[in-house]
Scaffold this active site. Structure first.
Site, PDB file in Angstrom:
ATOM      1  N   GLU A   1      52.519  65.371  55.405  1.00 49.80           N
ATOM      2  CA  GLU A   1      53.704  65.279  54.558  1.00 49.80           C
ATOM      3  C   GLU A   1      53.330  65.929  53.216  1.00 49.80           C
ATOM      4  OE1 GLU A   1      54.619  61.118  53.792  1.00 49.80           O
ATOM      5  OE2 GLU A   1      56.732  61.468  54.188  1.00 49.80           O
TER       6      GLU A   1
ATOM      7  N   SER B   1      49.485  57.598  49.804  1.00 48.25           N
ATOM      8  CA  SER B   1      50.458  57.163  50.804  1.00 48.25           C
ATOM      9  C   SER B   1      51.812  56.877  50.197  1.00 48.25           C
ATOM     10  CB  SER B   1      49.995  55.846  51.436  1.00 48.25           C
ATOM     11  OG  SER B   1      48.804  56.014  52.128  1.00 48.25           O
TER      12      SER B   1
ATOM     13  N   ASN C   1      55.966  56.439  54.980  1.00 49.62           N
ATOM     14  CA  ASN C   1      55.657  55.031  54.696  1.00 49.62           C
ATOM     15  C   ASN C   1      56.860  54.214  54.249  1.00 49.62           C
ATOM     16  OD1 ASN C   1      52.975  54.598  55.466  1.00 49.62           O
ATOM     17  ND2 ASN C   1      52.323  55.935  53.790  1.00 49.62           N
TER      18      ASN C   1
ATOM     19  N   HIS D   1      49.724  64.590  52.264  1.00 51.44           N
ATOM     20  CA  HIS D   1      49.552  63.278  52.902  1.00 51.44           C
ATOM     21  C   HIS D   1      49.277  63.427  54.395  1.00 51.44           C
ATOM     22  CE1 HIS D   1      51.559  59.200  54.040  1.00 51.44           C
ATOM     23  NE2 HIS D   1      50.264  59.061  53.938  1.00 51.44           N
TER      24      HIS D   1
HETATM   25  C1  LIG Z   1      49.308  54.648  56.028  1.00 52.56           C
HETATM   26  C2  LIG Z   1      49.689  56.043  55.833  1.00 52.56           C
HETATM   27  O1  LIG Z   1      49.768  56.497  54.690  1.00 52.56           O
HETATM   28  C3  LIG Z   1      50.099  56.945  56.928  1.00 52.56           C
HETATM   29  C4  LIG Z   1      49.468  56.739  58.257  1.00 52.56           C
HETATM   30  O2  LIG Z   1      48.516  57.376  58.593  1.00 52.56           O
HETATM   31  S1  LIG Z   1      50.171  55.558  59.195  1.00 52.56           S
HETATM   32  C5  LIG Z   1      49.239  55.618  60.693  1.00 52.56           C
HETATM   33  C6  LIG Z   1      49.686  56.759  61.568  1.00 52.56           C
HETATM   34  N1  LIG Z   1      48.967  56.682  62.802  1.00 52.56           N
HETATM   35  C7  LIG Z   1      49.444  56.061  63.876  1.00 52.56           C
HETATM   36  O3  LIG Z   1      50.559  55.584  63.884  1.00 52.56           O
HETATM   37  C8  LIG Z   1      48.509  55.990  65.029  1.00 52.56           C
HETATM   38  C9  LIG Z   1      49.098  55.261  66.196  1.00 52.56           C
HETATM   39  N2  LIG Z   1      48.159  55.240  67.275  1.00 52.56           N
HETATM   40  C10 LIG Z   1      47.976  56.323  68.100  1.00 52.56           C
HETATM   41  O4  LIG Z   1      48.631  57.342  67.966  1.00 52.56           O
HETATM   42  C11 LIG Z   1      46.938  56.172  69.170  1.00 52.56           C
HETATM   43  O5  LIG Z   1      46.727  54.823  69.426  1.00 52.56           O
HETATM   44  C12 LIG Z   1      45.579  56.866  68.812  1.00 52.56           C
HETATM   45  C13 LIG Z   1      45.763  58.372  68.743  1.00 52.56           C
HETATM   46  C14 LIG Z   1      44.994  56.358  67.509  1.00 52.56           C
HETATM   47  C15 LIG Z   1      44.574  56.518  69.901  1.00 52.56           C
HETATM   48  O6  LIG Z   1      45.098  56.962  71.104  1.00 52.56           O
HETATM   49  P1  LIG Z   1      44.955  56.121  72.460  1.00 52.56           P
HETATM   50  O7  LIG Z   1      45.525  56.954  73.529  1.00 52.56           O
HETATM   51  O8  LIG Z   1      45.493  54.784  72.189  1.00 52.56           O
HETATM   52  O9  LIG Z   1      43.408  55.896  72.609  1.00 52.56           O
HETATM   53  P2  LIG Z   1      42.283  56.885  73.087  1.00 52.56           P
HETATM   54  O10 LIG Z   1      42.565  57.436  74.438  1.00 52.56           O
HETATM   55  O11 LIG Z   1      41.037  56.116  72.876  1.00 52.56           O
HETATM   56  O12 LIG Z   1      42.342  58.066  72.034  1.00 52.56           O
HETATM   57  C16 LIG Z   1      43.044  59.272  72.202  1.00 52.56           C
HETATM   58  C17 LIG Z   1      42.272  60.324  71.476  1.00 52.56           C
HETATM   59  O13 LIG Z   1      42.243  60.036  70.064  1.00 52.56           O
HETATM   60  C18 LIG Z   1      40.895  59.989  69.604  1.00 52.56           C
HETATM   61  N3  LIG Z   1      40.765  58.939  68.610  1.00 52.56           N
HETATM   62  C19 LIG Z   1      41.096  57.645  68.765  1.00 52.56           C
HETATM   63  N4  LIG Z   1      40.830  56.978  67.640  1.00 52.56           N
HETATM   64  C20 LIG Z   1      40.321  57.868  66.769  1.00 52.56           C
HETATM   65  C21 LIG Z   1      39.856  57.780  65.438  1.00 52.56           C
HETATM   66  N5  LIG Z   1      39.885  56.631  64.741  1.00 52.56           N
HETATM   67  N6  LIG Z   1      39.398  58.908  64.851  1.00 52.56           N
HETATM   68  C22 LIG Z   1      39.394  60.082  65.514  1.00 52.56           C
HETATM   69  N7  LIG Z   1      39.814  60.219  66.769  1.00 52.56           N
HETATM   70  C23 LIG Z   1      40.276  59.125  67.393  1.00 52.56           C
HETATM   71  C24 LIG Z   1      40.057  59.672  70.797  1.00 52.56           C
HETATM   72  O14 LIG Z   1      38.747  60.164  70.628  1.00 52.56           O
HETATM   73  C25 LIG Z   1      40.811  60.337  71.915  1.00 52.56           C
HETATM   74  O15 LIG Z   1      40.476  61.687  72.022  1.00 52.56           O
HETATM   75  P3  LIG Z   1      39.825  62.261  73.359  1.00 52.56           P
HETATM   76  O16 LIG Z   1      39.835  61.175  74.383  1.00 52.56           O
HETATM   77  O17 LIG Z   1      40.698  63.385  73.676  1.00 52.56           O
HETATM   78  O18 LIG Z   1      38.461  62.623  72.907  1.00 52.56           O
HETATM   79  N1  LIG Z   2      44.320  54.305  55.862  1.00 53.96           N
HETATM   80  C1  LIG Z   2      45.316  55.072  56.228  1.00 53.96           C
HETATM   81  O1  LIG Z   2      45.831  54.951  57.357  1.00 53.96           O
HETATM   82  C2  LIG Z   2      45.837  56.106  55.294  1.00 53.96           C
HETATM   83  C3  LIG Z   2      45.481  56.105  53.967  1.00 53.96           C
HETATM   84  N2  LIG Z   2      45.979  57.064  53.125  1.00 53.96           N
HETATM   85  C4  LIG Z   2      45.595  57.078  51.715  1.00 53.96           C
HETATM   86  O2  LIG Z   2      44.302  57.653  51.610  1.00 53.96           O
HETATM   87  C5  LIG Z   2      43.597  57.070  50.509  1.00 53.96           C
HETATM   88  C6  LIG Z   2      42.271  56.520  51.009  1.00 53.96           C
HETATM   89  O3  LIG Z   2      42.511  55.580  52.041  1.00 53.96           O
HETATM   90  P1  LIG Z   2      41.384  55.176  53.103  1.00 53.96           P
HETATM   91  O4  LIG Z   2      40.539  56.342  53.409  1.00 53.96           O
HETATM   92  O5  LIG Z   2      42.071  54.442  54.166  1.00 53.96           O
HETATM   93  O6  LIG Z   2      40.548  54.145  52.224  1.00 53.96           O
HETATM   94  P2  LIG Z   2      39.030  53.675  52.395  1.00 53.96           P
HETATM   95  O7  LIG Z   2      38.959  52.343  51.751  1.00 53.96           O
HETATM   96  O8  LIG Z   2      38.578  53.855  53.803  1.00 53.96           O
HETATM   97  O9  LIG Z   2      38.221  54.754  51.535  1.00 53.96           O
HETATM   98  C7  LIG Z   2      38.376  54.973  50.158  1.00 53.96           C
HETATM   99  C8  LIG Z   2      37.068  55.554  49.678  1.00 53.96           C
HETATM  100  O10 LIG Z   2      37.206  56.009  48.333  1.00 53.96           O
HETATM  101  C9  LIG Z   2      36.080  55.548  47.605  1.00 53.96           C
HETATM  102  N3  LIG Z   2      36.404  55.519  46.188  1.00 53.96           N
HETATM  103  C10 LIG Z   2      37.085  54.570  45.492  1.00 53.96           C
HETATM  104  N4  LIG Z   2      37.174  54.958  44.205  1.00 53.96           N
HETATM  105  C11 LIG Z   2      36.551  56.148  44.097  1.00 53.96           C
HETATM  106  C12 LIG Z   2      36.314  57.059  43.040  1.00 53.96           C
HETATM  107  N5  LIG Z   2      36.748  56.783  41.798  1.00 53.96           N
HETATM  108  N6  LIG Z   2      35.637  58.214  43.305  1.00 53.96           N
HETATM  109  C13 LIG Z   2      35.202  58.501  44.534  1.00 53.96           C
HETATM  110  N7  LIG Z   2      35.398  57.670  45.573  1.00 53.96           N
HETATM  111  C14 LIG Z   2      36.062  56.514  45.360  1.00 53.96           C
HETATM  112  C15 LIG Z   2      35.778  54.199  48.186  1.00 53.96           C
HETATM  113  O11 LIG Z   2      34.485  53.780  47.848  1.00 53.96           O
HETATM  114  P3  LIG Z   2      34.206  52.183  47.641  1.00 53.96           P
HETATM  115  O12 LIG Z   2      34.449  51.563  48.977  1.00 53.96           O
HETATM  116  O13 LIG Z   2      32.782  52.163  47.186  1.00 53.96           O
HETATM  117  O14 LIG Z   2      35.191  51.715  46.590  1.00 53.96           O
HETATM  118  C16 LIG Z   2      35.929  54.527  49.668  1.00 53.96           C
HETATM  119  O15 LIG Z   2      34.751  55.118  50.185  1.00 53.96           O
HETATM  120  C17 LIG Z   2      44.545  56.033  49.896  1.00 53.96           C
HETATM  121  O16 LIG Z   2      45.273  56.618  48.857  1.00 53.96           O
HETATM  122  C18 LIG Z   2      45.472  55.701  51.074  1.00 53.96           C
HETATM  123  O17 LIG Z   2      46.715  55.220  50.674  1.00 53.96           O
HETATM  124  C19 LIG Z   2      46.807  58.073  53.576  1.00 53.96           C
HETATM  125  C20 LIG Z   2      47.155  58.132  54.890  1.00 53.96           C
HETATM  126  C21 LIG Z   2      46.731  57.127  55.847  1.00 53.96           C
END
Ligand SMILES: CC(=O)CC(=O)SCCNC(=O)CCNC(=O)[C@H](O)C(C)(C)COP(=O)(O)OP(=O)(O)OC[C@H]1O[C@@H](n2cnc3c(N)ncnc32)[C@H](O)[C@@H]1OP(=O)(O)O
Ligand SMILES: NC(=O)C1=CN([C@@H]2O[C@H](COP(=O)(O)OP(=O)(O)OC[C@H]3O[C@@H](n4cnc5c(N)ncnc54)[C@H](OP(=O)(O)O)[C@@H]3O)[C@@H](O)[C@H]2O)C=CC1
Length: 286
Positions: free
Chosen positions: A151, A118, A189, A139
């Site tokens: 990304e 991320s 991010n 990403h």
């Molecule tokens: C941290 C990082 O590095 C980067 C990141 O990823 S940051 C996070 C980026 N993501 C976001 O910002 C998500 C923001 N949230 C959303 O876009 C929406 O709330 C959401 C798509 C998650 C859910 O949508 P919603 O309209 O609120 O709920 P809902 O109607 O239940 O879901 C819409 C669809 O998404 C699906 N869905 C919801 N949550 C899900 C999940 N965790 N996994 C897979 N599918 C999911 C649902 O099944 C639904 O699909 P269908 O109804 O068509 O089968």
């Molecule tokens: N969460 C998010 O919204 C997003 C996350 N990311 C990135 O994706 C990556 C994973 O995040 P996320 O899936 O949320 O994290 P989770 O905590 O859900 O999953 C991480 C997984 O990796 C496993 N793990 C840790 N170390 C090892 C290893 N050495 N070998 C194999 N498996 C390992 C963990 O096992 P255990 O629990 O046993 O340690 C766990 O099952 C991070 O780099 C995060 O920044 C990117 C986009 C969005």
């Protein structure tokens, strides 16, 4: 042409990435250290595919065919005949470096090593391998099956061929690629996480309740989720690690992680995945 991929880390991102790759026709190995973690990942994929069948988006046969392309793995040596590895383990530089160092000695010469990080530096991860030109950031956004964006981040030494292969694959997965340079947090991010951190400061300072902060951003700005719900969804540990990377990487106090975020992570309140974060989650609501 990329045909076989190993996804390291079967958490929420790894499982989603494995699912979309298998749905696009790739042969996929889903890897984690423990069999239990891989089975949990497969379980979540099964649930989502079943929902797609119910909704009429795919047929039962297509679901089975997707699952037949998915195999499990608990050892990185299984990457020996893969064209691509996508790493999705915890957001910690040292863990990612260990995984990349090991993979570099296992995968075929032509293979690309991609990270779903991320925020962490692609150039630094690439430097532990003997193929920095074949290391890249790929990403995905959470939830992977739903979100369209990928990304793509080039490290300093990433080759044009590697970039092209990953851009092509992104399109094969039905996603939209954008390109970002190797700066802390890249684009998504760098913009998203300070907003989430600021929402946590608003809780910390007692500006408003958790619910009202989320409602402000949902109804006031039309965000699909409020920032605190989103933080719980992403994982508070991941949010903290990203803020730490921004803070350290830019050496700018505007990125300091909120003390409340640190405290929640210390308490093991990691959000939805641990059952408690800014909200409580149980089996029925989770
Ligand atoms: C941290 C990082 O590095 C980067 C990141 O990823 S940051 C996070 C980026 N993501 C976001 O910002 C998500 C923001 N949230 C959303 O876009 C929406 O709330 C959401 C798509 C998650 C859910 O949508 P919603 O309209 O609120 O709920 P809902 O109607 O239940 O879901 C819409 C669809 O998404 C699906 N869905 C919801 N949550 C899900 C999940 N965790 N996994 C897979 N599918 C999911 C649902 O099944 C639904 O699909 P269908 O109804 O068509 O089968
Ligand atoms: N969460 C998010 O919204 C997003 C996350 N990311 C990135 O994706 C990556 C994973 O995040 P996320 O899936 O949320 O994290 P989770 O905590 O859900 O999953 C991480 C997984 O990796 C496993 N793990 C840790 N170390 C090892 C290893 N050495 N070998 C194999 N498996 C390992 C963990 O096992 P255990 O629990 O046993 O340690 C766990 O099952 C991070 O780099 C995060 O920044 C990117 C986009 C969005």
């Amino acid at each position: 042409m990329i045909k076989k991929v190993l996804v390291v880390g079967a958490g929420q991102m790894g499982a989603g990435i494995a699912q979309v790759c298998a749905q696009a026709g790739l042969e996929v190995l889903l890897n984690d250290q423990k069999e239990e973690a891989v089975q949990k990942g497969l379980g979540s994929i099964d649930k989502l595919l079943s929902r797609s069948v119910e909704k009429g988006r795919i047929t039962e046969e297509e679901k089975k065919a997707t699952q037949n392309r998915l195999t499990t793995s608990t050892g990185l040596q299984d990457a020996g005949d893969c064209d691509l590895v996508i790493e999705a383990v915890v957001e910690k530089m040292e863990v990612k470096k260990t995984v990349f160092r090991e993979l570099d000695g296992i995968v075929p010469q032509h293979a690309i090593l991609a990270t779903n990080t991320s925020s962490l530096a692609i150039t630094e991860i690439a430097a532990v391998t003997k193929r920095p030109d074949q290391v890249i950031g790929m990403h995905f956004m959470n939830p992977v099956p739903v979100m369209k964006l990928v990304e793509i981040i080039r490290g300093l030494q990433t080759s044009d061929e590697t970039f092209q292969a990953i851009e092509d694959l992104t399109q094969r997965l039905g996603k939209v690629p954008v390109s970002a340079k190797d700066f802390p947090g890249f684009v998504s991010n760098r913009i998203l996480m300070p907003m989430i951190n600021e929402a946590i400061f608003a809780v910390y300072e007692g500006v408003a309740t958790v619910e009202d902060i989320d409602t402000s951003m949902k109804l006031g700005m039309n965000h699909p989720m409020g920032p605190l719900t989103l933080a719980d969804f992403i994982g508070l540990d991941t949010c903290l690690y990203i803020m730490e990377v921004l803070h350290e990487g830019f050496a700018d106090s505007k990125y300091r992680p909120c003390p409340l975020l640190k405290q929640y992570v210390q308490a093991g309140w990691l959000g939805k995945k641990s059952g408690r974060g800014f909200y409580n989650y149980d089996e029925t609501t989770g």
